[in-house]
Design a protein around this motif. Structure first.
Motif, PDB file in Angstrom:
ATOM      1  N   ALA A 156      44.233  37.864  80.847  1.00 17.99           N
ATOM      2  CA  ALA A 156      44.664  38.942  80.768  1.00 17.99           C
ATOM      3  C   ALA A 156      44.124  39.969  81.488  1.00 17.99           C
ATOM      4  CB  ALA A 156      44.838  39.797  79.208  1.00 17.99           C
ATOM      5  N   MET A 157      42.699  40.055  81.581  1.00 15.94           N
ATOM      6  CA  MET A 157      41.785  40.967  82.462  1.00 15.94           C
ATOM      7  C   MET A 157      42.100  40.580  84.211  1.00 15.94           C
ATOM      8  SD  MET A 157      40.051  43.256  80.827  1.00 15.94           S
ATOM      9  CE  MET A 157      38.725  43.551  81.838  1.00 15.94           C
ATOM     10  N   MET A 158      42.369  39.467  84.440  1.00 14.76           N
ATOM     11  CA  MET A 158      42.648  39.181  85.720  1.00 14.76           C
ATOM     12  C   MET A 158      44.099  39.397  86.034  1.00 14.76           C
ATOM     13  SD  MET A 158      42.924  35.354  87.609  1.00 14.76           S
ATOM     14  CE  MET A 158      44.541  34.716  86.583  1.00 14.76           C
ATOM     15  N   TYR A 159      45.105  39.610  85.313  1.00 17.80           N
ATOM     16  CA  TYR A 159      46.367  40.192  85.408  1.00 17.80           C
ATOM     17  C   TYR A 159      46.102  41.592  85.657  1.00 17.80           C
ATOM     18  CZ  TYR A 159      48.304  35.489  84.295  1.00 17.80           C
ATOM     19  OH  TYR A 159      48.814  34.134  84.535  1.00 17.80           O
ATOM     20  N   SER A 160      45.389  42.301  84.578  1.00 21.64           N
ATOM     21  CA  SER A 160      45.275  43.451  84.784  1.00 21.64           C
ATOM     22  C   SER A 160      44.603  44.344  86.175  1.00 21.64           C
ATOM     23  CB  SER A 160      44.402  44.016  83.599  1.00 21.64           C
ATOM     24  OG  SER A 160      44.022  45.385  83.924  1.00 21.64           O
ATOM     25  N   PHE A 161      43.642  43.371  86.695  1.00 22.07           N
ATOM     26  CA  PHE A 161      43.066  43.988  87.860  1.00 22.07           C
ATOM     27  C   PHE A 161      43.975  43.541  89.168  1.00 22.07           C
ATOM     28  CE2 PHE A 161      39.249  44.675  85.825  1.00 22.07           C
ATOM     29  CZ  PHE A 161      38.305  45.351  86.674  1.00 22.07           C
ATOM     30  N   ALA A 162      44.883  42.400  89.117  1.00 19.92           N
ATOM     31  CA  ALA A 162      45.691  42.068  89.973  1.00 19.92           C
ATOM     32  C   ALA A 162      47.066  43.267  90.007  1.00 19.92           C
ATOM     33  CB  ALA A 162      46.373  40.850  89.643  1.00 19.92           C
ATOM     34  N   ALA A 163      47.129  43.678  89.154  1.00 21.76           N
ATOM     35  CA  ALA A 163      48.349  44.701  88.967  1.00 21.76           C
ATOM     36  C   ALA A 163      47.880  46.159  89.593  1.00 21.76           C
ATOM     37  CB  ALA A 163      48.737  44.953  87.577  1.00 21.76           C
ATOM     38  N   ARG A 164      46.592  46.203  90.277  1.00 19.95           N
ATOM     39  CA  ARG A 164      45.931  47.528  90.745  1.00 19.95           C
ATOM     40  C   ARG A 164      46.903  47.779  91.832  1.00 19.95           C
ATOM     41  NH1 ARG A 164      41.024  49.805  89.608  1.00 19.95           N
ATOM     42  NH2 ARG A 164      40.925  50.305  91.674  1.00 19.95           N
ATOM     43  N   GLY A 165      47.170  46.797  92.683  1.00 16.25           N
ATOM     44  CA  GLY A 165      47.730  46.843  94.183  1.00 16.25           C
ATOM     45  C   GLY A 165      46.670  46.845  95.008  1.00 16.25           C
ATOM     46  N   ASP A 166      45.429  47.017  94.690  1.00 15.75           N
ATOM     47  CA  ASP A 166      44.392  46.951  95.772  1.00 15.75           C
ATOM     48  C   ASP A 166      43.368  45.951  95.716  1.00 15.75           C
ATOM     49  OD1 ASP A 166      43.050  47.893  93.721  1.00 15.75           O
ATOM     50  OD2 ASP A 166      41.896  49.656  94.655  1.00 15.75           O
ATOM     51  N   CYS A 167      43.871  44.795  94.894  1.00 15.85           N
ATOM     52  CA  CYS A 167      42.819  43.951  94.263  1.00 15.85           C
ATOM     53  C   CYS A 167      43.365  42.302  94.700  1.00 15.85           C
ATOM     54  CB  CYS A 167      42.499  44.090  92.962  1.00 15.85           C
ATOM     55  SG  CYS A 167      41.271  43.022  92.215  1.00 15.85           S
ATOM     56  N   THR A 168      42.422  41.611  95.283  1.00 15.60           N
ATOM     57  CA  THR A 168      42.536  40.297  95.188  1.00 15.60           C
ATOM     58  C   THR A 168      41.954  39.534  93.999  1.00 15.60           C
ATOM     59  OG1 THR A 168      42.686  40.232  97.579  1.00 15.60           O
ATOM     60  CG2 THR A 168      42.277  37.995  96.649  1.00 15.60           C
ATOM     61  N   VAL A 169      42.595  38.701  93.411  1.00  9.27           N
ATOM     62  CA  VAL A 169      42.103  37.993  92.252  1.00  9.27           C
ATOM     63  C   VAL A 169      41.884  36.474  92.665  1.00  9.27           C
ATOM     64  CG1 VAL A 169      42.746  39.727  90.732  1.00  9.27           C
ATOM     65  CG2 VAL A 169      44.203  37.709  91.054  1.00  9.27           C
ATOM     66  N   TRP A 170      40.848  35.815  91.743  1.00 13.46           N
ATOM     67  CA  TRP A 170      40.555  34.435  92.182  1.00 13.46           C
ATOM     68  C   TRP A 170      40.309  33.829  90.432  1.00 13.46           C
ATOM     69  CZ3 TRP A 170      36.450  32.040  95.850  1.00 13.46           C
ATOM     70  CH2 TRP A 170      36.665  30.715  95.883  1.00 13.46           C
ATOM     71  N   ASP A 171      41.034  32.851  90.341  1.00 11.16           N
ATOM     72  CA  ASP A 171      41.270  32.230  88.976  1.00 11.16           C
ATOM     73  C   ASP A 171      40.152  30.955  88.789  1.00 11.16           C
ATOM     74  OD1 ASP A 171      41.789  31.723  86.233  1.00 11.16           O
ATOM     75  OD2 ASP A 171      43.908  30.933  86.769  1.00 11.16           O
ATOM     76  N   GLU A 172      39.133  31.289  88.178  1.00 10.82           N
ATOM     77  CA  GLU A 172      38.242  30.216  88.002  1.00 10.82           C
ATOM     78  C   GLU A 172      37.719  29.471  89.140  1.00 10.82           C
ATOM     79  OE1 GLU A 172      38.777  28.151  84.303  1.00 10.82           O
ATOM     80  OE2 GLU A 172      39.939  29.733  83.402  1.00 10.82           O
ATOM     81  N   PRO A 173      37.204  30.190  89.974  1.00  8.87           N
ATOM     82  CA  PRO A 173      36.791  29.373  91.408  1.00  8.87           C
ATOM     83  C   PRO A 173      35.850  28.084  91.340  1.00  8.87           C
ATOM     84  CG  PRO A 173      36.158  31.901  91.640  1.00  8.87           C
ATOM     85  CD  PRO A 173      36.632  31.728  90.135  1.00  8.87           C
ATOM     86  N   PHE A 174      34.974  27.936  90.401  1.00  7.75           N
ATOM     87  CA  PHE A 174      34.231  26.894  90.330  1.00  7.75           C
ATOM     88  C   PHE A 174      34.878  25.653  89.414  1.00  7.75           C
ATOM     89  CE2 PHE A 174      31.188  29.909  91.849  1.00  7.75           C
ATOM     90  CZ  PHE A 174      30.510  29.228  93.024  1.00  7.75           C
ATOM     91  N   TYR A 175      35.870  26.056  88.801  1.00  8.82           N
ATOM     92  CA  TYR A 175      36.397  24.861  87.796  1.00  8.82           C
ATOM     93  C   TYR A 175      36.475  23.675  88.450  1.00  8.82           C
ATOM     94  CZ  TYR A 175      38.925  23.416  83.889  1.00  8.82           C
ATOM     95  OH  TYR A 175      39.289  22.841  82.357  1.00  8.82           O
ATOM     96  N   SER A 176      37.074  23.361  89.554  1.00  8.16           N
ATOM     97  CA  SER A 176      37.336  22.197  90.344  1.00  8.16           C
ATOM     98  C   SER A 176      35.726  21.432  90.698  1.00  8.16           C
ATOM     99  CB  SER A 176      38.125  22.270  91.540  1.00  8.16           C
ATOM    100  OG  SER A 176      38.149  20.770  92.145  1.00  8.16           O
ATOM    101  N   ALA A 177      34.880  22.460  91.079  1.00 10.68           N
ATOM    102  CA  ALA A 177      33.591  21.625  91.268  1.00 10.68           C
ATOM    103  C   ALA A 177      32.889  21.465  90.077  1.00 10.68           C
ATOM    104  CB  ALA A 177      32.791  23.030  92.046  1.00 10.68           C
ATOM    105  N   TYR A 178      32.951  21.938  89.159  1.00  8.03           N
ATOM    106  CA  TYR A 178      32.438  21.742  88.033  1.00  8.03           C
ATOM    107  C   TYR A 178      32.861  20.552  87.335  1.00  8.03           C
ATOM    108  CZ  TYR A 178      32.234  21.907  82.587  1.00  8.03           C
ATOM    109  OH  TYR A 178      32.077  21.927  81.429  1.00  8.03           O
ATOM    110  N   LEU A 179      34.268  20.117  87.153  1.00  9.66           N
ATOM    111  CA  LEU A 179      34.829  18.928  86.801  1.00  9.66           C
ATOM    112  C   LEU A 179      34.286  17.677  87.622  1.00  9.66           C
ATOM    113  CD1 LEU A 179      38.299  19.883  86.005  1.00  9.66           C
ATOM    114  CD2 LEU A 179      36.575  19.600  84.314  1.00  9.66           C
ATOM    115  N   GLU A 180      34.258  18.152  89.134  1.00 10.70           N
ATOM    116  CA  GLU A 180      33.814  17.180  89.891  1.00 10.70           C
ATOM    117  C   GLU A 180      32.537  16.599  89.679  1.00 10.70           C
ATOM    118  OE1 GLU A 180      34.299  14.723  93.827  1.00 10.70           O
ATOM    119  OE2 GLU A 180      35.747  15.182  92.017  1.00 10.70           O
ATOM    120  N   TYR A 181      31.434  17.822  89.394  1.00 13.89           N
ATOM    121  CA  TYR A 181      30.008  17.272  89.555  1.00 13.89           C
ATOM    122  C   TYR A 181      29.706  16.698  87.914  1.00 13.89           C
ATOM    123  CZ  TYR A 181      25.255  17.954  90.141  1.00 13.89           C
ATOM    124  OH  TYR A 181      23.780  17.741  90.526  1.00 13.89           O
TER     125      TYR A 181
END
Length: 243
Positions: free
Chosen positions: A20-45
Motif C-alpha cells: 500500500a505504501m508503494m502504491y501511495s508513492f506511485a500515485a504521486r505522479g513524480d515517483c518511480t517505484v520498484w517492488d522488492e528489488p532483491f527478491y529474485s537474488a535472495y531466492l537464487e542465493y
C-alpha cells in the motif's frame, strides 16, 4: 520539492502495509517505484523455497550487484523520486550494502502479532527469519552507525489511523513535498507489481486507499505466540524512535 532526485529505500518485513505504501508513492505522479528489488537474488542465493520461486527468479534480476547499481543510479523514467520497497530479509549479509548510502533509508514497522497472523495465512511454517524483525533492527543499527543519526521510523498502525497526518510527517522527514494524491490509487494493482503479486496482493489489489485503524491485537497461540514474543523486542526498539 527542489534539488537532486530522492532515492528512498523503505525497509520492512512482509505483511506490513508495504505494498500500500508503494502504491501511495506511485500515485504521486513524480515517483518511480520498484517492488522488492532483491527478491529474485535472495531466492537464487539462499535456495529457500517460497511461493512462486521459479517464476520470481525467471522474471526478475537475480544478480545482487546489478540490482544495487540500479538502486543507487539515475531514477528510472527521470522522475524526482525513486521509491524502493525492500524486504529486510532479502538483504542478506553476503550482499554488498554500500549502495544504501546513496538512499534515504526509512524503516516501516508493524506489531509482530499482526504480521504473524497475516503471514501465517499465506505461508505455513513461519519462522523468525521469515518475518524480518531481526534483520530490520540490524539494518537500522548499520545505517545509524555510518550516517551518524537514527534513520526515520514509521509505524503502519499509525499510518492506517491517520494516513494524511503520518504521510505529511514522513514526507517532511525525508525532504519531499506531500501531495494528497498519495492517499488514493486505482484498484487492481500497479504495473510495478512483482511476479509474486498473485499470491500475496489480493487484498491490496481491491483497495483504493489506506484502510482504517486496526482493532485489538490478534490472539496468537502455540508456536505463533512464542514467535511474536521473540520478535517483540526488535519491534519495540524501533517503535521507541518512530515518527
Amino acid at each position: 520539492m527542489t534539488g537532486a532526485a530522492k532515492r528512498i529505500a523503505m525497509w520492512s518485513g512482509p505483511r506490513n502495509l508495504s505494498t500500500a505504501m508503494m502504491y501511495s508513492f506511485a500515485a504521486r505522479g513524480d515517483c518511480t517505484v520498484w517492488d522488492e528489488p532483491f527478491y529474485s537474488a535472495y531466492l537464487e542465493y539462499t535456495g529457500i523455497d517460497h511461493p512462486m520461486r521459479d517464476e520470481i527468479i525467471a522474471a526478475h534480476e537475480p544478480d545482487p550487484d546489478v540490482v544495487a547499481s540500479i538502486c543507487k543510479g539515475p531514477v528510472p523514467g527521470g522522475n524526482a523520486v525513486f521509491y524502493q520497497k525492500h524486504m529486510t530479509l532479502h538483504m542478506i549479509p553476503q550482499f554488498d550494502r554500500r549502495w544504501m548510502r546513496s538512499c534515504i533509508n526509512v524503516f516501516l514497522i508493524r506489531h509482530p502479532a499482526r504480521v504473524i497472523a497475516s503471514y501465517a495465512k499465506k505461508r505455513e511454517g513461519t519462522t523468525l527469519a521469515d518475518i524480518g524483525f531481526v534483520q530490520q533492527a540490524e539494518l537500522f543499527d548499520e545505517v545509524a552507525a555510518w550516517s551518524g543519526s537514527n534513520p526515520v521510523v514509521i509505524d503502519s498502525d499509525d499510518i492506517r489511523a491517520d494516513p494524511e497526518g503520518m504521510l505529511r510527517k514522513l514526507c517532511d522527514a525525508i525532504g519531499i513535498s506531500f501531495t494528497r494524491k498519495m492517499l488514493h490509487w486505482p484498484a487492481g494493482g500497479n504495473e510495478a507489481d512483482g511476479a509474486w503479486a498473485p499470491h500475496w496482493y489480493a487484498a491490496v489489489h481491491r483497495s483504493t486507499g489506506f484502510e482504517g485503524a486496526e482493532g485489538p491485537l490478534p490472539n496468537l497461540g502455540g508456536i505463533y505466540a512464542g514467535l511474536a514474543a521473540q520478535a517483540l523486542p526488535y519491534y519495540e526498539k524501533l517503535a521507541a524512535l518512530k515518527l
